[in-house]
Design an enzyme around this catalytic site. Sequence first.
Site, PDB file in Angstrom:
ATOM      1  N   HIS A  31      66.428  23.086  16.908  1.00  0.00           N
ATOM      2  CA  HIS A  31      66.419  24.233  17.826  1.00  0.00           C
ATOM      3  C   HIS A  31      66.043  25.533  17.115  1.00  0.00           C
ATOM      4  O   HIS A  31      65.502  26.444  17.758  1.00  0.00           O
ATOM      5  CB  HIS A  31      67.789  24.373  18.494  1.00  0.00           C
ATOM      6  CG  HIS A  31      68.051  23.311  19.516  1.00  0.00           C
ATOM      7  ND1 HIS A  31      67.589  23.398  20.809  1.00  0.00           N
ATOM      8  CD2 HIS A  31      68.702  22.125  19.429  1.00  0.00           C
ATOM      9  CE1 HIS A  31      67.962  22.323  21.499  1.00  0.00           C
ATOM     10  NE2 HIS A  31      68.639  21.527  20.674  1.00  0.00           N
ATOM     11  N   ASN A  66      62.035  20.624  20.004  1.00  0.00           N
ATOM     12  CA  ASN A  66      63.423  20.854  19.599  1.00  0.00           C
ATOM     13  C   ASN A  66      64.042  19.607  18.985  1.00  0.00           C
ATOM     14  O   ASN A  66      64.758  19.673  17.978  1.00  0.00           O
ATOM     15  CB  ASN A  66      64.257  21.303  20.801  1.00  0.00           C
ATOM     16  CG  ASN A  66      64.078  22.777  21.130  1.00  0.00           C
ATOM     17  OD1 ASN A  66      63.809  23.585  20.241  1.00  0.00           O
ATOM     18  ND2 ASN A  66      64.224  23.127  22.398  1.00  0.00           N
ATOM     19  N   GLU A 125      61.229  27.723  28.261  1.00  0.00           N
ATOM     20  CA  GLU A 125      59.993  27.902  27.500  1.00  0.00           C
ATOM     21  C   GLU A 125      58.889  28.513  28.361  1.00  0.00           C
ATOM     22  O   GLU A 125      57.703  28.391  28.045  1.00  0.00           O
ATOM     23  CB  GLU A 125      59.522  26.554  26.932  1.00  0.00           C
ATOM     24  CG  GLU A 125      59.189  25.497  27.959  1.00  0.00           C
ATOM     25  CD  GLU A 125      60.385  24.645  28.383  1.00  0.00           C
ATOM     26  OE1 GLU A 125      60.165  23.511  28.833  1.00  0.00           O
ATOM     27  OE2 GLU A 125      61.527  25.112  28.257  1.00  0.00           O
ATOM     28  N   ASP A 168      63.321  28.045  18.497  1.00  0.00           N
ATOM     29  CA  ASP A 168      63.531  29.491  18.700  1.00  0.00           C
ATOM     30  C   ASP A 168      62.432  30.298  18.020  1.00  0.00           C
ATOM     31  O   ASP A 168      61.943  31.292  18.564  1.00  0.00           O
ATOM     32  CB  ASP A 168      64.896  29.904  18.159  1.00  0.00           C
ATOM     33  CG  ASP A 168      66.050  29.383  19.004  1.00  0.00           C
ATOM     34  OD1 ASP A 168      65.795  28.926  20.140  1.00  0.00           O
ATOM     35  OD2 ASP A 168      67.201  29.443  18.531  1.00  0.00           O
ATOM     36  N   ASP A 171      53.711  27.913  30.353  1.00  0.00           N
ATOM     37  CA  ASP A 171      54.765  26.994  29.936  1.00  0.00           C
ATOM     38  C   ASP A 171      54.309  26.246  28.681  1.00  0.00           C
ATOM     39  O   ASP A 171      53.156  25.831  28.580  1.00  0.00           O
ATOM     40  CB  ASP A 171      55.047  26.011  31.084  1.00  0.00           C
ATOM     41  CG  ASP A 171      56.085  24.981  30.714  1.00  0.00           C
ATOM     42  OD1 ASP A 171      55.712  23.819  30.526  1.00  0.00           O
ATOM     43  OD2 ASP A 171      57.265  25.345  30.605  1.00  0.00           O
TER      44      ASP A 171
END
Length: 349
Positions: free
Chosen positions: A243, A238, A273, A247, A230
């Site tokens: 974002h 973000n 994530e 990504d 994680d």
Amino acid sequence: RLRRTLSAGEVFQGSTVNYRKDGTPYVVEWNINPIRDEEGRVAYFVSVQRDITARVEAEQFNQTLLNSLGEGVFGINAEGQFTFVNPAGLQLLGYDREEELLGQNSHQLTHHTDSEGQPYPEEACPIYQVMHTGLPLKAWQDLFWRRDGSSFPVETYATPLWRDVGTVFGGVVVFRDISEQKRLERELEHQATHDRLTGLYNRSLFDQILDKQISQATRYGYPLSLILLDIHHFKAINDTYGHLVGDEILQALATRLAGRLREADTLARWGGEEFIVLLPATQATGARELAEDIRKRVAGEAFPNAGHITISLGVAELQPGEAVKDLTKRTDDALYAAKSAGRDKVRTA
């Protein structure tokens, strides 16, 4: 030709356009036979004429229909040899003229090899079975081969042609190129089984692979381990960088993880994530070593537009008789323990 034949006293057969009294044309078929006297001289001729206009029009209609069809159509005789091929069929198979195919064995020219590159025996060909059983073939999908040696997927219908005496004397095969259909099917299948952002397997497909691998590990008695990882503070990334940067980090991490794994390993996006790694034939100690190496690599190399990030990882090895959900829960619990221990850690269940 008519005059030459009659002058020679021979039988004449032929057809031409003739005209009725009112001037309307029709197609006539002539059969003219000489009748000889006792001395063998031609005394007169008997001409039998048949109006074949309807038949010719039907033939012209059928030919026009064949020429207009977008699907390929070819005929074969009882030996599987081409008897006709329409223009669409010629184009699909990569030929210029019908004469290049007429009399050739259709199986040997267009259906000689299977999708694995192995020879395709003629007796195993469904079209061959149509000719020998008299049963039509509907919506059969396979490969046809072009003149240049390339192949393409087809959907094919084959219908036997029967004589009045109850024997099959040939068949008609209709086929169409389904390359685009197959491409769309692959695309839809990929979308259903892969994560759109990273291109990795999604959770649904990973669960299927994991279930199969657990069955094999249990059957053959070899170890199997999972790593669940994680990204720390991903929401803050973000919120801080946007974002799009988030990504990019997920995509870059997926690429780095894939580059560290073996061909036999399976990597998937578990959700958000989180990423999960399936390690067949691997004990917990080996999985932990890999997890530690991944943790150090991620922490030590900056990501574009976001700098350094850290991850936590949980490791678990399959226990005897353990179900999929129990193994994944223990791996998740190990990940939670790693995060609770201060993050940027590895913990083993």
